[in-house]
Design an enzyme around this catalytic site. Sequence first.
Site, PDB file in Angstrom:
ATOM      1  N   GLN A 120       1.555  42.680  12.250  1.00 44.93           N
ATOM      2  CA  GLN A 120       0.474  41.809  11.749  1.00 44.93           C
ATOM      3  C   GLN A 120       0.437  40.522  12.571  1.00 44.93           C
ATOM      4  O   GLN A 120      -0.470  39.717  12.413  1.00 44.93           O
ATOM      5  CB  GLN A 120       0.731  41.453  10.286  1.00 44.93           C
ATOM      6  CG  GLN A 120       0.768  42.657   9.354  1.00 44.93           C
ATOM      7  CD  GLN A 120       1.302  42.271   7.981  1.00 44.93           C
ATOM      8  OE1 GLN A 120       0.569  41.809   7.129  1.00 44.93           O
ATOM      9  NE2 GLN A 120       2.594  42.455   7.774  1.00 44.93           N
ATOM     10  N   ASP A 123       0.999  36.698  17.730  1.00 45.62           N
ATOM     11  CA  ASP A 123       1.648  35.847  18.738  1.00 45.62           C
ATOM     12  C   ASP A 123       1.988  36.564  20.045  1.00 45.62           C
ATOM     13  O   ASP A 123       2.352  35.921  21.038  1.00 45.62           O
ATOM     14  CB  ASP A 123       2.911  35.179  18.159  1.00 45.62           C
ATOM     15  CG  ASP A 123       3.899  36.182  17.564  1.00 45.62           C
ATOM     16  OD1 ASP A 123       4.025  37.304  18.107  1.00 45.62           O
ATOM     17  OD2 ASP A 123       4.554  35.845  16.562  1.00 45.62           O
ATOM     18  N   HIS A 138      -3.871  42.725  13.466  1.00 44.03           N
ATOM     19  CA  HIS A 138      -4.645  41.496  13.193  1.00 44.03           C
ATOM     20  C   HIS A 138      -5.084  40.799  14.478  1.00 44.03           C
ATOM     21  O   HIS A 138      -5.515  39.660  14.440  1.00 44.03           O
ATOM     22  CB  HIS A 138      -3.838  40.525  12.317  1.00 44.03           C
ATOM     23  CG  HIS A 138      -3.658  41.015  10.910  1.00 44.03           C
ATOM     24  ND1 HIS A 138      -2.742  40.469  10.033  1.00 44.03           N
ATOM     25  CD2 HIS A 138      -4.281  41.995  10.218  1.00 44.03           C
ATOM     26  CE1 HIS A 138      -2.808  41.104   8.877  1.00 44.03           C
ATOM     27  NE2 HIS A 138      -3.730  42.034   8.962  1.00 44.03           N
ATOM     28  N   CYS A 149     -21.764  39.103  23.478  1.00 41.04           N
ATOM     29  CA  CYS A 149     -21.652  40.416  24.153  1.00 41.04           C
ATOM     30  C   CYS A 149     -20.417  41.198  23.693  1.00 41.04           C
ATOM     31  O   CYS A 149     -20.240  42.347  24.071  1.00 41.04           O
ATOM     32  CB  CYS A 149     -21.671  40.255  25.668  1.00 41.04           C
ATOM     33  SG  CYS A 149     -20.164  39.537  26.347  1.00 41.04           S
ATOM     34  N   CYS A 166     -18.404  32.258  27.107  1.00 40.69           N
ATOM     35  CA  CYS A 166     -18.299  33.491  27.901  1.00 40.69           C
ATOM     36  C   CYS A 166     -19.181  33.357  29.148  1.00 40.69           C
ATOM     37  O   CYS A 166     -20.063  32.499  29.202  1.00 40.69           O
ATOM     38  CB  CYS A 166     -18.803  34.627  27.013  1.00 40.69           C
ATOM     39  SG  CYS A 166     -18.951  36.231  27.779  1.00 40.69           S
ATOM     40  N   THR A 206       7.737  40.581   6.264  1.00 41.68           N
ATOM     41  CA  THR A 206       6.368  40.360   5.761  1.00 41.68           C
ATOM     42  C   THR A 206       6.397  40.188   4.249  1.00 41.68           C
ATOM     43  O   THR A 206       7.186  40.844   3.569  1.00 41.68           O
ATOM     44  CB  THR A 206       5.398  41.494   6.161  1.00 41.68           C
ATOM     45  OG1 THR A 206       4.127  41.264   5.539  1.00 41.68           O
ATOM     46  CG2 THR A 206       5.900  42.872   5.812  1.00 41.68           C
ATOM     47  N   SER A 207       5.496  39.305   3.757  1.00 37.89           N
ATOM     48  CA  SER A 207       5.453  39.059   2.314  1.00 37.89           C
ATOM     49  C   SER A 207       4.803  40.219   1.572  1.00 37.89           C
ATOM     50  O   SER A 207       4.878  40.289   0.347  1.00 37.89           O
ATOM     51  CB  SER A 207       4.686  37.764   2.022  1.00 37.89           C
ATOM     52  OG  SER A 207       3.394  37.834   2.588  1.00 37.89           O
ATOM     53  N   ASN A 231      14.168  41.293   4.796  1.00 39.88           N
ATOM     54  CA  ASN A 231      13.449  40.051   4.486  1.00 39.88           C
ATOM     55  C   ASN A 231      14.439  39.017   3.973  1.00 39.88           C
ATOM     56  O   ASN A 231      15.461  39.376   3.385  1.00 39.88           O
ATOM     57  CB  ASN A 231      12.376  40.333   3.416  1.00 39.88           C
ATOM     58  CG  ASN A 231      11.295  39.256   3.375  1.00 39.88           C
ATOM     59  OD1 ASN A 231      11.564  38.081   3.136  1.00 39.88           O
ATOM     60  ND2 ASN A 231      10.071  39.661   3.628  1.00 39.88           N
ATOM     61  N   ALA A 249      15.895  38.386  10.198  1.00 41.32           N
ATOM     62  CA  ALA A 249      15.552  39.494  11.096  1.00 41.32           C
ATOM     63  C   ALA A 249      16.399  39.450  12.362  1.00 41.32           C
ATOM     64  O   ALA A 249      16.881  40.477  12.837  1.00 41.32           O
ATOM     65  CB  ALA A 249      14.069  39.428  11.441  1.00 41.32           C
TER      66      ALA A 249
END
Length: 261
Positions: A120, A123, A138, A149, A166, A206-207, A231, A249
């Site tokens: 998700q 970064d 995401h 475009c 752009c 992740t929550s 977690n 983690a």
Amino acid sequence: MNILHQQHEDRAIGERSSVKDDAIQQVRARIQQATCVTVLTGAGISADSGVPTFRGPEGLWKNFRPEQLASSKAFERDPQLVWGWYNWRRELLATKTPNPAHFALAEMEGHVRNFLLITQNVDGLHITAGSKRVAEIHGNIWKVRCTVCQQVTINREVPLPLLPSCSCGGLLRPHIVWFGETLPAQVLEQSFNALQECDLLLIIGTSGLVYPAASFAPVAKDHGAYVVEVNLDPTPHSDLVDLSIQGRAKDIVPQMLSGVF
Ligand code: BJW
Ligand code: ZN
């Protein structure tokens, strides 16, 4: 009742180190047996690289309202405000590097025949760490998309002008999935296929509050996967998963893979 209590005790493995060591050993055995592994990561894995999470006492949503910054309505109303926020995050992220958890997962994919890392996170740290089989559900903060475009391009310029454009003249937006927007169909299909096929699902940092990713654990469980969560804190999925390991983690993920391959 006792059995349920015992099961709960087994799942909620916290700081008791010998119990935690046993749990990590169990995960190692599952990884060794598995032919198809899926991993789902969230902001917690990058927290160990110094990237702010969204929720919680230090989270981004403590100071910024999501609907003000992370929705297409907000962008239509005030693109400069939204780009100001993304410029701030891009500047911060430009200084961050992957941590041992990112690197351990990158190494893991080389050893498992069917592997998908669903993240998700926007970064890009998994890719910097060397992961190749990644579904960025995401989007990615280092990509921009033209609102006219629709062309997607990589752009690492920091900071971008507050109204970047752009080559076609259209306004650029971050290539990120905001609230109320649908996820890219191809990555979503790839993710659901992997969740339905895997023997083992690892859910890291992740929550479990944001859909559709919040439905991934039940989907994999319903299709017979062994599900492990890593977690700092319990989550809404802690009672559903087979093993919930509490810890950072960057410590737990490398331990889970150590000596396995
Ligand atoms: C550590 C740690 C360490 C810390 N080690 N752990 C069904 C029901 C209800 C609502 C909906 C629904 N379906 C869709 C919705 C609406 C909405 C939604 O889910 N809302 C909920 C909030 C209720 N979903 C959407 O709009 C999605 N679109 C969609 O489904 O389209 C179809 C549709 C639309 C509308 C209605 C129905 C269907 C799109 C969601 C896009 C989310 N985008 C964001 C922001 C992007 C902006 C940006 O980054 O620039 O993505 S939201 C934000 O949350 C970000 C994250 O990817 C996402 C998940 O957060 P994550 O990763 O879990 O982070 P945190 O901070 O929440 O948690 C961190 C965890 O780590 C914690 O648990 C810590 O304990 C842990 N931790 N340090 C290990 N060191
Ligand atoms: Zn364009």
